[in-house]
Design an enzyme around this catalytic site. Structure first.
Site, mmCIF file in Angstrom:
data_model
loop_
_atom_site.group_PDB
_atom_site.id
_atom_site.type_symbol
_atom_site.label_atom_id
_atom_site.label_comp_id
_atom_site.label_asym_id
_atom_site.label_seq_id
_atom_site.Cartn_x
_atom_site.Cartn_y
_atom_site.Cartn_z
ATOM 1 N N LYS A 86 0.872 -1.171 0.000
ATOM 2 C CA LYS A 86 0.000 0.000 0.000
ATOM 3 C C LYS A 86 0.914 1.228 0.000
ATOM 4 O O LYS A 86 2.032 1.172 0.531
ATOM 5 C CB LYS A 86 -0.875 -0.025 1.269
ATOM 6 N N CYS A 98 -2.429 9.277 -7.377
ATOM 7 C CA CYS A 98 -3.659 9.072 -6.601
ATOM 8 C C CYS A 98 -4.667 10.145 -7.027
ATOM 9 O O CYS A 98 -4.378 11.339 -6.922
ATOM 10 C CB CYS A 98 -3.386 9.187 -5.105
ATOM 11 N N GLY A 130 -4.891 -6.125 -9.137
ATOM 12 C CA GLY A 130 -5.422 -5.518 -7.922
ATOM 13 C C GLY A 130 -6.871 -5.898 -7.689
ATOM 14 O O GLY A 130 -7.183 -6.756 -6.870
#
Ligand code: DHB
Length: 303
Positions: free
Chosen positions: A45, A127, A262
């Site tokens: 992460k 992100c 993922g």
């Protein structure tokens, strides 16, 4: 049996399948579970200099054709994570630390700390929904160059740069990352999206916007890998909607040297790694190709 092993920036992997950042990568024991399930490498992460709680819920909505999430980069901080990793011991496969920062200095600090414990770092400059972190680095050619150059010159281990599809020309950004010293690019991070709940009359996610992943984004990711492969000489790692061995083959043929998985782990569990690697091996066995490496980029040759 034919050769599934690949080498990515000097890192040897038993197969080209990597755990994508953000999924199960929050603790060493989960990384080990994924390694034991057959992944060739794992990505953590995203880790930053300071720990973060992340957003309060709802942080994830399953749209059926993909996932929309805005976790808010929850993580224990790079130091604590690395301490846990050292205490835990061997993961069994190469480990890549995903790194984010609120400034170039933070990226450098977190990457320099992590490199002692891992095989490579992956810069999350993509992100799509946390303010002032990530995507503005990946959307600005100047900032992207600055952060990649700074990290590259501060550490010795390979630097992967995970690019955002939320730009006009992703191949241009890949060229900049390569020019700034990236050892590989990862394409793609999630696509910025929105879901609204009609009954509740408001957005599904507390952060309103989130990152879309899973089958819905596969054609976008594949297009990005294909475009980038035509422009750079460093390896491209494919990511976005890989859930079957056929998907993995498509990414390899588009130019990916490895693929990250993922959302399929969320949908199907960690057994996806052994299922996809078995399918890949069977595909190779029934073909004239003798290794995964021979597949990389071949879709370009016939056009
Ligand atoms: C988060 C970060 C990402 O880079 C992404 O693609 C999706 C979610 C997050 O932690 O919110």
């Amino acid at each position: 049996m034919k050769k599934l092993e690949v080498e990515l920036c000097g890192i040897r992997m038993k197969n080209p399948l990597m755990l994508a950042a953000g999924v199960l990568g929050i603790s060493p024991s989960l990384l080990k579970r994924v390694a034991d399930a057959g992944a060739g490498a794992v990505v953590t992460k995203s880790l930053g200099v300071e720990q973060r709680e992340g957003f309060s819920g709802p942080v994830l909505v399953d749209l059926g054709y993909g996932l929309l999430n805005a976790m808010g980069l929850p993580n224990p901080g790079v130091r604590e994570f690395c301490r846990e990793l050292e205490e835990f011991g061997e993961i069994g496969v190469p480990v890549v630390a995903s790194i984010y920062g609120f400034s170039v200095e933070e990226y450098v600090e977190a990457a320099a700390y992590a490199e002692r414990y891992v095989d490579a770092v992956e810069l999350n400059v993509s992100c799509p929904h946390v303010e002032k972190v990530g995507v503005q680095f990946g959307q600005s050619p100047e900032l992207l160059r600055e952060v990649v150059e700074a990290v590259r010159s501060a550490i010795r281990k390979p630097v992967f740069v995970k690019l955002t599809p939320n730009v006009t020309n992703i191949a241009e950004m890949a060229v900049i990352a390569e020019d700034a010293g990236a050892d590989a690019v990862v394409a793609i991070n999630t696509v910025r999206g929105l879901a609204i709940n009609p009954e509740l009359r408001r957005p599904e996610l507390s952060a309103v916007f989130g990152g879309l992943s899973g089958p819905a984004i596969k054609p976008i990711a594949l297009r990005c890998v294909y475009e980038i492969y035509q422009r750079v000489n460093i390896p491209v790692v494919g990511c976005g909607g890989v859930s079957t061995w056929r998907d993995a083959v498509e990414f390899l043929m588009a130019g990916a040297s490895a693929v990250q998985i993922g959302s399929a782990v969320y949908y199907r569990g960690v057994s996806v790694f052994s299922e996809i690697s078995r399918g890949l091996a069977e595909f190779l066995n029934s073909s004239e190709f003798s290794s995964v490496e021979e597949l990389v980029g071949i879709a370009h040759r016939s056009t």
